[in-house]
Enzyme design. Sequence first.
Site, PDB file in Angstrom:
ATOM      1  N   LYS A  76      35.454  37.631  41.057  1.00 50.62           N
ATOM      2  CA  LYS A  76      34.459  38.358  40.967  1.00 50.62           C
ATOM      3  C   LYS A  76      34.559  39.515  39.661  1.00 50.62           C
ATOM      4  O   LYS A  76      33.885  39.559  38.959  1.00 50.62           O
ATOM      5  CB  LYS A  76      34.053  39.068  42.408  1.00 50.62           C
ATOM      6  CG  LYS A  76      33.300  40.472  42.197  1.00 50.62           C
ATOM      7  CD  LYS A  76      33.130  41.030  43.377  1.00 50.62           C
ATOM      8  CE  LYS A  76      34.120  42.183  43.732  1.00 50.62           C
ATOM      9  NZ  LYS A  76      33.912  43.529  42.818  1.00 50.62           N
ATOM     10  N   ASN A  77      35.770  40.060  39.699  1.00 50.87           N
ATOM     11  CA  ASN A  77      36.200  41.175  39.177  1.00 50.87           C
ATOM     12  C   ASN A  77      36.462  40.617  37.344  1.00 50.87           C
ATOM     13  O   ASN A  77      36.418  41.306  36.545  1.00 50.87           O
ATOM     14  CB  ASN A  77      37.406  41.760  39.381  1.00 50.87           C
ATOM     15  CG  ASN A  77      37.185  42.917  40.625  1.00 50.87           C
ATOM     16  OD1 ASN A  77      35.783  42.864  41.034  1.00 50.87           O
ATOM     17  ND2 ASN A  77      38.144  43.422  41.114  1.00 50.87           N
ATOM     18  N   CYS A 128      31.653  51.180  45.524  1.00 52.91           N
ATOM     19  CA  CYS A 128      32.582  51.453  46.853  1.00 52.91           C
ATOM     20  C   CYS A 128      32.917  52.857  46.852  1.00 52.91           C
ATOM     21  O   CYS A 128      33.129  53.827  45.909  1.00 52.91           O
ATOM     22  CB  CYS A 128      33.752  50.760  46.919  1.00 52.91           C
ATOM     23  SG  CYS A 128      33.542  49.002  47.300  1.00 52.91           S
ATOM     24  N   ARG A 188      36.121  58.358  41.311  1.00 53.04           N
ATOM     25  CA  ARG A 188      36.102  57.256  40.281  1.00 53.04           C
ATOM     26  C   ARG A 188      35.280  57.736  38.969  1.00 53.04           C
ATOM     27  O   ARG A 188      33.911  57.167  38.824  1.00 53.04           O
ATOM     28  CB  ARG A 188      35.564  56.091  40.899  1.00 53.04           C
ATOM     29  CG  ARG A 188      36.295  55.566  41.938  1.00 53.04           C
ATOM     30  CD  ARG A 188      35.669  54.258  42.525  1.00 53.04           C
ATOM     31  NE  ARG A 188      36.257  53.387  41.982  1.00 53.04           N
ATOM     32  CZ  ARG A 188      35.835  51.988  42.506  1.00 53.04           C
ATOM     33  NH1 ARG A 188      35.095  51.474  43.469  1.00 53.04           N
ATOM     34  NH2 ARG A 188      36.436  50.573  41.617  1.00 53.04           N
ATOM     35  N   ASP A 220      43.515  46.598  45.783  1.00 47.10           N
ATOM     36  CA  ASP A 220      42.585  45.657  46.261  1.00 47.10           C
ATOM     37  C   ASP A 220      43.106  44.887  47.420  1.00 47.10           C
ATOM     38  O   ASP A 220      42.341  44.265  48.086  1.00 47.10           O
ATOM     39  CB  ASP A 220      41.748  44.986  45.352  1.00 47.10           C
ATOM     40  CG  ASP A 220      40.787  45.653  44.540  1.00 47.10           C
ATOM     41  OD1 ASP A 220      40.310  46.750  44.848  1.00 47.10           O
ATOM     42  OD2 ASP A 220      40.367  45.003  43.534  1.00 47.10           O
ATOM     43  N   ARG A 225      29.562  41.684  48.741  1.00 46.38           N
ATOM     44  CA  ARG A 225      29.615  41.939  47.638  1.00 46.38           C
ATOM     45  C   ARG A 225      30.837  41.093  46.904  1.00 46.38           C
ATOM     46  O   ARG A 225      30.855  41.162  45.714  1.00 46.38           O
ATOM     47  CB  ARG A 225      29.903  43.386  47.425  1.00 46.38           C
ATOM     48  CG  ARG A 225      28.719  44.438  47.438  1.00 46.38           C
ATOM     49  CD  ARG A 225      28.832  45.690  47.387  1.00 46.38           C
ATOM     50  NE  ARG A 225      29.855  45.718  46.055  1.00 46.38           N
ATOM     51  CZ  ARG A 225      30.413  46.718  45.805  1.00 46.38           C
ATOM     52  NH1 ARG A 225      30.845  47.956  46.660  1.00 46.38           N
ATOM     53  NH2 ARG A 225      31.133  46.717  44.536  1.00 46.38           N
TER      54      ARG A 225
HETATM   55  C1  UD1 Z   1      38.522  47.682  38.859  1.00 44.67           C
HETATM   56  C2  UD1 Z   1      38.226  46.739  40.034  1.00 44.67           C
HETATM   57  C3  UD1 Z   1      38.545  47.499  41.527  1.00 44.67           C
HETATM   58  C4  UD1 Z   1      40.127  47.556  41.323  1.00 44.67           C
HETATM   59  C5  UD1 Z   1      40.629  48.629  40.429  1.00 44.67           C
HETATM   60  C6  UD1 Z   1      41.975  48.966  40.272  1.00 44.67           C
HETATM   61  C7  UD1 Z   1      36.379  45.679  38.967  1.00 44.67           C
HETATM   62  C8  UD1 Z   1      34.824  45.350  39.064  1.00 44.67           C
HETATM   63  N1  UD1 Z   1      36.924  46.477  39.851  1.00 44.67           N
HETATM   64  O1  UD1 Z   1      37.827  48.744  39.103  1.00 44.67           O
HETATM   65  O2  UD1 Z   1      38.236  46.340  42.206  1.00 44.67           O
HETATM   66  O3  UD1 Z   1      40.454  48.321  42.614  1.00 44.67           O
HETATM   67  O4  UD1 Z   1      39.999  48.100  39.170  1.00 44.67           O
HETATM   68  O5  UD1 Z   1      42.702  47.915  40.010  1.00 44.67           O
HETATM   69  O6  UD1 Z   1      36.983  44.989  38.293  1.00 44.67           O
HETATM   70  N2  UD1 Z   1      39.538  56.423  36.466  1.00 44.67           N
HETATM   71  C9  UD1 Z   1      39.505  57.737  35.893  1.00 44.67           C
HETATM   72  N3  UD1 Z   1      38.613  57.990  34.959  1.00 44.67           N
HETATM   73  C10 UD1 Z   1      37.937  56.701  34.250  1.00 44.67           C
HETATM   74  C11 UD1 Z   1      38.292  55.474  34.828  1.00 44.67           C
HETATM   75  C12 UD1 Z   1      39.113  55.538  35.846  1.00 44.67           C
HETATM   76  O7  UD1 Z   1      39.730  58.842  36.603  1.00 44.67           O
HETATM   77  O8  UD1 Z   1      37.292  56.715  33.263  1.00 44.67           O
HETATM   78  C13 UD1 Z   1      40.439  56.646  37.891  1.00 44.67           C
HETATM   79  C14 UD1 Z   1      39.791  56.020  39.116  1.00 44.67           C
HETATM   80  O9  UD1 Z   1      39.051  57.018  39.532  1.00 44.67           O
HETATM   81  C15 UD1 Z   1      40.789  55.327  39.791  1.00 44.67           C
HETATM   82  C16 UD1 Z   1      41.729  55.003  38.992  1.00 44.67           C
HETATM   83  O10 UD1 Z   1      41.453  55.486  37.615  1.00 44.67           O
HETATM   84  O11 UD1 Z   1      41.394  56.413  40.541  1.00 44.67           O
HETATM   85  C17 UD1 Z   1      41.975  53.357  38.508  1.00 44.67           C
HETATM   86  O12 UD1 Z   1      40.306  53.005  38.263  1.00 44.67           O
HETATM   87  P1  UD1 Z   1      39.943  51.604  37.264  1.00 44.67           P
HETATM   88  O13 UD1 Z   1      41.318  50.955  36.908  1.00 44.67           O
HETATM   89  O14 UD1 Z   1      39.237  52.035  36.195  1.00 44.67           O
HETATM   90  O15 UD1 Z   1      39.263  50.779  38.199  1.00 44.67           O
HETATM   91  P2  UD1 Z   1      37.802  50.170  38.126  1.00 44.67           P
HETATM   92  O16 UD1 Z   1      37.796  49.598  36.909  1.00 44.67           O
HETATM   93  O17 UD1 Z   1      36.740  51.072  38.498  1.00 44.67           O
END
Ligand code: UD1
Length: 420
Positions: A22-23, A117, A122, A305, A397
């Site tokens: 999915k990701n 979620c 985030r 995850d 999902r």
């Molecule tokens: C993706 C995955 C999710 C997984 C996560 C971490 C998808 C669709 N989802 O989520 O399943 O749990 O990677 O492996 O691929 N952060 C910030 N600012 C930002 C972006 C992120 O502070 O602009 C923080 C987030 O709040 C979180 C951390 O960075 O605490 C990791 O987030 P990120 O790696 O961006 O996860 P996602 O891409 O949302």
Amino acid sequence: MDRILIRGGSRLQGEVQVSGAKNAALPIMAATILCDEPVTLENVPNLVDIDSMERILCCFGIETKREVGGIFRVEPKTLRWFEAPYDLVRKMRASFFVLGPLVAKSGQARVSMPGGCAIGRRPVDIHIKALEKLGVEIAVSHGYVEAHGLELRGAEIVLDFPSVGATENVLMAATLAKGESVIRNAAREPEVSDLANFLVAMGAKIEGIGTDVLHVQGVQSLSGGAYRVIPDRIEAETFMVAGAMTGGDVTITDATPDHCTSVIEKLRQIGARLDVTDGKIRVQGPDEFKPVEVSTMPYPGFPTDSQAQLMALLTIAKGTSIVKETIFENRFMHVSELVRLGADITIDGNCAIVKGVPNLSGSPIMASDLRASAALILAGLIARGETEVLRVYHLDRGYEHIEAKLSALGANVERFRRGQ
Ligand code: UD1
């Protein structure tokens, strides 16, 4: 709302095939916006999040077609609208991944702030800062991110944290920027590499794939073609934990074992036997589980995850385990539900202290997010009596046919549709 009833106590046995990731599929679907010709994706899982991304592409005017067997066809040249509305984006954080490709392709994008979620704040600050480096002008107003940039310019970008989504967003935009971009502290998750490999297959010039420094030489356009999405490592790991914790003997097929190394290692420490061959992982559960310490980390560290699923297993380990969550600040929502099943877990900041108990006992419990739902189903497999998991829409999902797959392995799992 649907609910799942599990009668615990079955030992899982047999083979289970992993679906497409999915990701990986979600950002690749977003990346089709960049292409000029039709794209055919294979191994796309049939999930609610995939439906959501398809709806977003359609609301830009892009034509899509799903076919049996995980085929997803996209005709991107009909792109003509540039807004991703709140109603769609709030359902899934990954919707925000359309911002980079949309502005790179069309010079404009208006995307609602994301939902998804409830596992932490985030924010999207890293995405925005990175896109601004490429010359995108960004304003946030009325809950929307508005982006403009007629000619993106390659740049040196250093991410504050190796965010998966931010790496993907800026990587997509950089493929059509003028000149070279260097993305430092990039996320190294296999799903990021899969997106990069897709972009290269469509004509992008990217070096350093799989490392934390990505070099992107901007091109004028991307073509189209066919691409197969990688297997879902988190689904594979969920079945690995399920096999181990039921003392079972489960072989996971169509997987990429190299993507699951940290979980394989942790399960070995716990006492499970894991045999890895080409595309297959065989898990044999021990009679007794050893406690462990585990800390979630960016790839190749232990994935956040798979944290909830492993914790479900540790509830019955012989001794005290420590589970530290370093990626998200609020990812212990499964704890209170595991405690309802009789687990002994206390939370201290970002650590969960899990004191193993001899067994869990079934009760009604509530799913709170995608991976927590999977953990609760796994806990139900070992709990004595019946466990009823409510709000399982979270599960849909991210897991394709999970009840069917578990049932085929011998689990006693039944879904009751709304009103049943
Ligand atoms: C993706 C995955 C999710 C997984 C996560 C971490 C998808 C669709 N989802 O989520 O399943 O749990 O990677 O492996 O691929 N952060 C910030 N600012 C930002 C972006 C992120 O502070 O602009 C923080 C987030 O709040 C979180 C951390 O960075 O605490 C990791 O987030 P990120 O790696 O961006 O996860 P996602 O891409 O949302």
